[in-house]
Design an enzyme around this catalytic site. Sequence first.
Site, PDB file in Angstrom:
ATOM      1  N   GLU A  20       0.814  -1.219   0.000  1.00 51.86           N
ATOM      2  CA  GLU A  20       0.000   0.000   0.000  1.00 51.86           C
ATOM      3  C   GLU A  20       0.847   1.270   0.000  1.00 51.86           C
ATOM      4  OE1 GLU A  20      -3.575  -0.303   2.662  1.00 51.86           O
ATOM      5  OE2 GLU A  20      -2.551  -2.121   3.311  1.00 51.86           O
ATOM      6  N   SER A 152      -6.554  -2.366   1.822  1.00 53.63           N
ATOM      7  CA  SER A 152      -6.891  -1.662   0.576  1.00 53.63           C
ATOM      8  C   SER A 152      -7.377  -2.613  -0.515  1.00 53.63           C
ATOM      9  CB  SER A 152      -5.693  -0.850   0.063  1.00 53.63           C
ATOM     10  OG  SER A 152      -5.426   0.238   0.900  1.00 53.63           O
ATOM     11  N   TYR A 222      -9.289   4.448  -4.942  1.00 52.74           N
ATOM     12  CA  TYR A 222      -8.335   5.552  -4.928  1.00 52.74           C
ATOM     13  C   TYR A 222      -8.170   6.316  -6.238  1.00 52.74           C
ATOM     14  CZ  TYR A 222      -6.943   3.207  -0.637  1.00 52.74           C
ATOM     15  OH  TYR A 222      -6.939   2.623   0.607  1.00 52.74           O
ATOM     16  N   ARG A 261     -11.160   2.960  11.551  1.00 52.59           N
ATOM     17  CA  ARG A 261     -12.357   2.911  10.706  1.00 52.59           C
ATOM     18  C   ARG A 261     -12.836   1.476  10.634  1.00 52.59           C
ATOM     19  NH1 ARG A 261     -10.736   3.315   5.438  1.00 52.59           N
ATOM     20  NH2 ARG A 261     -11.772   1.340   4.967  1.00 52.59           N
ATOM     21  N   ASP A 263     -15.416  -1.335   8.981  1.00 59.71           N
ATOM     22  CA  ASP A 263     -16.183  -1.591   7.760  1.00 59.71           C
ATOM     23  C   ASP A 263     -17.301  -2.606   8.024  1.00 59.71           C
ATOM     24  OD1 ASP A 263     -14.432   0.095   6.473  1.00 59.71           O
ATOM     25  OD2 ASP A 263     -13.175  -1.509   5.697  1.00 59.71           O
ATOM     26  N   GLU A 277     -14.012  -5.715   8.883  1.00 56.78           N
ATOM     27  CA  GLU A 277     -12.633  -5.513   9.305  1.00 56.78           C
ATOM     28  C   GLU A 277     -12.483  -4.122   9.895  1.00 56.78           C
ATOM     29  OE1 GLU A 277      -9.755  -4.368   5.940  1.00 56.78           O
ATOM     30  OE2 GLU A 277     -11.205  -5.669   4.927  1.00 56.78           O
ATOM     31  N   ASN A 279      -9.593  -0.777  10.231  1.00 52.94           N
ATOM     32  CA  ASN A 279      -8.362  -0.141   9.777  1.00 52.94           C
ATOM     33  C   ASN A 279      -7.845   0.735  10.902  1.00 52.94           C
ATOM     34  OD1 ASN A 279      -8.296  -0.625   6.605  1.00 52.94           O
ATOM     35  ND2 ASN A 279     -10.420  -0.245   7.209  1.00 52.94           N
ATOM     36  N   GLY A 283      -6.748   5.555   5.459  1.00 54.29           N
ATOM     37  CA  GLY A 283      -6.269   6.480   4.440  1.00 54.29           C
ATOM     38  C   GLY A 283      -6.624   7.930   4.748  1.00 54.29           C
TER      39      GLY A 283
END
Length: 325
Positions: A20, A152, A222, A261, A263, A277, A279, A283
């Site tokens: 990433e 990602s 992205y 974050r 999900d 999951e 994070n 990002g």
Amino acid sequence: MMMMRHFGKVGVLFGGRSAEREVSLMSGSGVLKALQSKGIDAHPFDPAERSLAALAEEKFDRVFIALHGRYGEDGSLQGALEQLGIPYTGSGVMASSIGMDKVMTKRVWLSHGLPTPRFSVLDAKTTTPEALRKASDELGFPLMLKAPHEGSTIGISKVLGHDDLQQGFAHCAKYDEVVLAEEFIRGREFTVPVLGKGRNARALPVIEIRAPQGNYDYQHKYFTEDTQYLCPAPIDEPLTQQMQVLAVRAFNALGCVGWGRVDFMLRETDNAPFLLEINTSPGMTGHSLVPMAAKASGVSYEDLCVEILSSAALELVASKDWSPT
């Protein structure tokens, strides 16, 4: 400006050696510019180009971790920073390590009674076609195959049937020693950023993600404008609150701090939310979701960066009179 000086010399860690790296370079550039615009003495540092010895020599008072994936989000860097005594943003060693491992994350969530899709863990090298077929028959199609230690959407395959099974498994096996086979939850996709720690952790507005054909892959995350992000998500208040509460519970169950974050998938048949999951170093690019949710709650990108930086800390603070005897 005077208030910003108490941060001292700040390092923004971005780039790194993970898959990433490209995204991390974008995140870190944005964070660096934001902090500097606030009068903070912030400097770039790329661990892929400079050593830990060089990091120590910089004598940073604190660092903002804008690294994603392995070697930056998985606890390894956090452990080094603990040894160097440099306060850092985000979760500590253990929470970062667990959060980077999708299998361990699911196991912890299940131990706390939190909902996550059914799954099976398969060895990337020794799993036979028969064992793979058995797992797929138990979980059903469509089936999600994932490299558990990547982020990602790297190393992920959505398998529609037996004909695609071996190819999808081989793709994921290139990235990891094990492959996570996960029940596919048909429905809508959401994410919920969380800021803070423990009882003071708070969820930001819920975001719904609508990708073309439901394919929220690396490119759509992205580099295209095709994906729609609805923030706040168009769901009723009880469901919003349910997802926000679940996000904070999921965050705290892993021992996460600072920011993160979570999900979700929302099952179409009954609107039941399932945790996918977490994070722990999300990002911070122009397409990123934590800044989007913060903006919806009245917090600018620059102020968000300052808030995250202000939470930088060491997880393991040794006593001044500690001795090995």
